[in-house]
Scaffold this active site. Structure first.
Site, PDB file in Angstrom:
ATOM      1  N   ASP A   8       0.920  -1.202   0.111  1.00  0.00           N
ATOM      2  CA  ASP A   8      -0.105   0.068   0.071  1.00  0.00           C
ATOM      3  C   ASP A   8       0.890   1.275   0.086  1.00  0.00           C
ATOM      4  O   ASP A   8       1.736   1.464   0.801  1.00  0.00           O
ATOM      5  CB  ASP A   8      -1.028   0.039   1.233  1.00  0.00           C
ATOM      6  CG  ASP A   8      -2.168  -1.115   1.300  1.00  0.00           C
ATOM      7  OD1 ASP A   8      -2.092  -1.871   0.243  1.00  0.00           O
ATOM      8  OD2 ASP A   8      -2.812  -1.034   2.007  1.00  0.00           O
ATOM      9  N   ASP A 129     -15.466  -3.707  -0.990  1.00  0.00           N
ATOM     10  CA  ASP A 129     -14.688  -3.199   0.348  1.00  0.00           C
ATOM     11  C   ASP A 129     -16.137  -3.151   1.292  1.00  0.00           C
ATOM     12  O   ASP A 129     -16.814  -2.272   1.160  1.00  0.00           O
ATOM     13  CB  ASP A 129     -14.043  -2.140   0.373  1.00  0.00           C
ATOM     14  CG  ASP A 129     -12.804  -2.298  -0.534  1.00  0.00           C
ATOM     15  OD1 ASP A 129     -12.373  -3.388  -0.642  1.00  0.00           O
ATOM     16  OD2 ASP A 129     -12.299  -1.248  -1.246  1.00  0.00           O
TER      17      ASP A 129
END
Length: 238
Positions: A8, A129
């Site tokens: 990330d 998500d």
């Protein structure tokens, strides 16, 4: 079972968040390229990259870093974060990204998702998500109010090549994935599913291997904090 070590990127650094909260951010010493080097050296074949700056900005921000990783290493890379239009998809396709993940833009505009799947066959992954069964948007900052399973049912025949399901309540917690909810998604999905969020041990990986329609697992914080040894994890990657 494909293992996707995660990178990330925020402010050109490798970071991990807890439950998607940018105020609960841990920065790591290795740069994204250095981290990718470590993963390739251990024999991993797949890589999951999220452009967190892109997710917040709504556009690709770290294309240069991602391009360097894709060109330098022999990974099959999936990338998400801020992909909101066809130009962004094309940019990633042009540099050799294997799968481009659509999240917020796909949820806000199902027609965009449908057209993207048609225009970029076998390249589009859908990132779902969820928090408490509802899909989240814009770097997880807002809830769509849309049921995960209802949305998937509506877009199931669009030609999506991969589905990445993340339980936000589990992400970064190392409390094990939400297998029950993932199974519900995998049971109705027309494409293979990747488990994301909460992976804490090799036991989680072994459990995932027993589930139907599960293509792989994304592993992030447990790697960076040393809870899972890369050598041990690499043995599960096939």
């Amino acid at each position: 079972m494909k293992i996707f070590p995660a990178i990330d990127i925020k402010d050109k650094k490798c970071v991990r968040l807890i439950k998607g909260d940018f105020s609960q951010k841990t920065e790591y010493q290795m740069s994204p390229v250095e981290q990718a080097t470590q993963f390739i050296d251990k024999g991993f074949k797949n890589l999951h990259i999220v452009d967190l700056d892109g997710a917040l900005a709504g556009e690709t921000v770290n294309l240069d870093i991602i391009k360097e990783i894709v060109s330098k290493f022999d990974f099959k890379v999936e990338v998400g974060g801020g992909v909101r239009d066809f130009d962004s998809i094309q940019e990633y396709a042009d540099i050799g990204v294997d799968k481009i993940i659509l999240g917020s833009a796909a949820i806000k505009d199902k027609n965009f998702l449908k057209k993207a799947c048609k225009k970029f066959p076998k390249k589009i992954a859908l990132g779902l998500d969820a928090k408490d069964g509802k899909l989240s948007l814009s770097g997880w900052k807002e809830s769509s109010g849309i049921s995960t399973l209802d949305f998937l049912t509506e877009v199931n025949d669009y030609g999506i090549s991969r589905l990445i399901f993340t339980d936000i309540n589990k992400d970064g917690t190392k409390e094990s994935p939400n297998f029950d909810e993932t199974l519900k998604v995998a049971e109705i999905s027309n494409c293979p599913v990747i488990i994301s969020g909460g992976v804490s041990s090799i036991e989680d990986i072994k459990k995932a291997k027993t589930l139907k329609n599960i293509e792989g697992v994304i592993v992030g914080k447990a790697i960076y904090d040393g809870d899972i040894k890369l050598e041990e994890l690499a043995k599960e990657d096939a």
